[in-house]
Enzyme design. Sequence first.
Site, PDB file in Angstrom:
ATOM      1  CE  LYS A   1      -4.109  -2.129   1.875  1.00  0.00           C
ATOM      2  NZ  LYS A   1      -3.713  -3.539   2.000  1.00  0.00           N
TER       3      LYS A   1
HETATM    4  C1  LIG Z   1      -4.402  -4.592   1.351  1.00  0.00           C
HETATM    5  C2  LIG Z   1      -3.715  -5.889   1.277  1.00  0.00           C
HETATM    6  C3  LIG Z   1      -4.162  -6.909   0.435  1.00  0.00           C
HETATM    7  C4  LIG Z   1      -5.423  -6.797  -0.398  1.00  0.00           C
HETATM    8  O1  LIG Z   1      -5.245  -5.955  -1.493  1.00  0.00           O
HETATM    9  P1  LIG Z   1      -6.494  -5.497  -2.382  1.00  0.00           P
HETATM   10  O2  LIG Z   1      -5.884  -4.676  -3.468  1.00  0.00           O
HETATM   11  O3  LIG Z   1      -7.392  -4.688  -1.518  1.00  0.00           O
HETATM   12  O4  LIG Z   1      -7.166  -6.717  -2.899  1.00  0.00           O
HETATM   13  C5  LIG Z   1      -3.431  -8.088   0.388  1.00  0.00           C
HETATM   14  N1  LIG Z   1      -2.327  -8.253   1.148  1.00  0.00           N
HETATM   15  C6  LIG Z   1      -1.871  -7.296   1.975  1.00  0.00           C
HETATM   16  C7  LIG Z   1      -0.673  -7.571   2.793  1.00  0.00           C
HETATM   17  C8  LIG Z   1      -2.539  -6.071   2.064  1.00  0.00           C
HETATM   18  O5  LIG Z   1      -2.086  -5.129   2.895  1.00  0.00           O
END
Ligand SMILES: *Cc1c(COP(=O)(O)O)cnc(C)c1O
Length: 475
Positions: free
Chosen positions: A113
Amino acid sequence: MKFHSTRGGVSGVSFKEMLLSGYASDGGMYLPETIPTVSKATLCSWAGLPYDELAFKIASYFIEEVDIPATDLQAIFKRAFSTFSEREVVPVARLQNGLVIMELFHGRSLAFKDLSMSCIGNFYNYFLGEGKRHMTLIVCTSGDTGSSAIEAVRGFDKVDVVVMLPRGRCTKIQELMMTTVQDSNVHVYRMDGSSDDIDVVTRDMFSDPSFVKEHNLASASSLNFTRVLIQMVHIFYTYLQLCPAADGEVEMVLPTGGAGNVTAGMIAREMGLPVRFVCAVNDNNVLSRMMDDGQCDLGDIHVTLAPAMDIQFAYNLERIWYLCSGGDSALIKKVMEDVDKGSVNIPSNVLNKMKSAIKVYTVCGDKEIRDTIKRCWEENKYHICPHTAVGVAYYYKHRKDINGPCAVLATASPLKFPEAITASEVPAPTSERMRELLIAPTRYTDLEKDENWTAIVRAKVEAISKQKALLQRSS
Ligand SMILES: *Cc1c(COP(=O)(O)O)cnc(C)c1O
């Protein structure tokens, strides 16, 4: 480029306006009004570009000179990605049995993120820069979004961030990454409840338009299209790492929760990138049940070893359905009414379009997550986090059937999940920063079950705005 809502009620919205808001005012989600196409020749010319330059090339299709002049946009990406610990931003691990892992987690909060949040923080600063405006970012987190948002804006004087986390339900390291931050613009609440309980507070606040406007509230989840937009960069980057001549199709395995990544991927595909996706999910498998015949009921949340994927309804599906329906906003409105009633009901033409690009793989419970972490360690002496393991599990099970290049996107660093790794009978990784976290002083407020959370958080937002107004008057 302007943005419009999936539900047809809002259009002609500028990048800046889209960035600084959450849902569109008709309840829909923002998407670009048109999807540009990228030729094979252009794609080839991007192979080998540094990450920030690739980001600039892709973003320029959506963020034009009138929104942000090119030199400023380049500088924003340079600054955002300079906070990553690896020079190449996203290193590639090539492991035994042809397993390729894209390490998306070298940003400050050690989760993918950061790739988009670090840019969003810089965009906020850019647009708030000139005026006396101040904004407050509201984040409800099950772990990674909170620390990523904090790291993106800590120390800013034009942005405050209020983070609400479910006490005891994130991993210890995830929680400490939020509660040990000392910057005065960061406000962390540990609530005695689940993410769903906390969501009620966010929804209460965001359903009061005059409150949102008065205090310039914004949301940092991937309901904000800017996050999806920036996540397209790692989809293109992964493609070009595996297929620099742009002469074939690449399969990408995405550990999936809110479906932000796969939405970014579907837009990249619409732009002409030859990719298909495997959404790897845990026991929270609405996506998998829905892909069978277009229908399913939303069930309860299951707690798993991969908490960032413990999401009941992948809210970005609204965008994917819109794209796969050819932009039928009347249909999307109807479909989302069903979702609000607790069930999913997708017409077969939309479903077939989805199936041509997306496969879903459901991991067989926490046991398969643990077995995968263990196998990956034994074969490679390489640690993976439990979310990445959901994707690698697909690879281990299906690698003989995969035609052409394939990569698993690693969404978080194993450093944040020592408990899951130890439970897999693998020695847990650690680092200097992790050891320091364990003894760092903390700064947060606990909220108990019987307190009025919405009232407390609203009062906090009001206090922040008031203090900022006083500071501005005195300066
Ligand atoms: C947010 C997150 C996800 C999910 O990602 P999306 O794009 O919302 O499907 C998967 N793994 C981790 C470690 C995350 O922080």
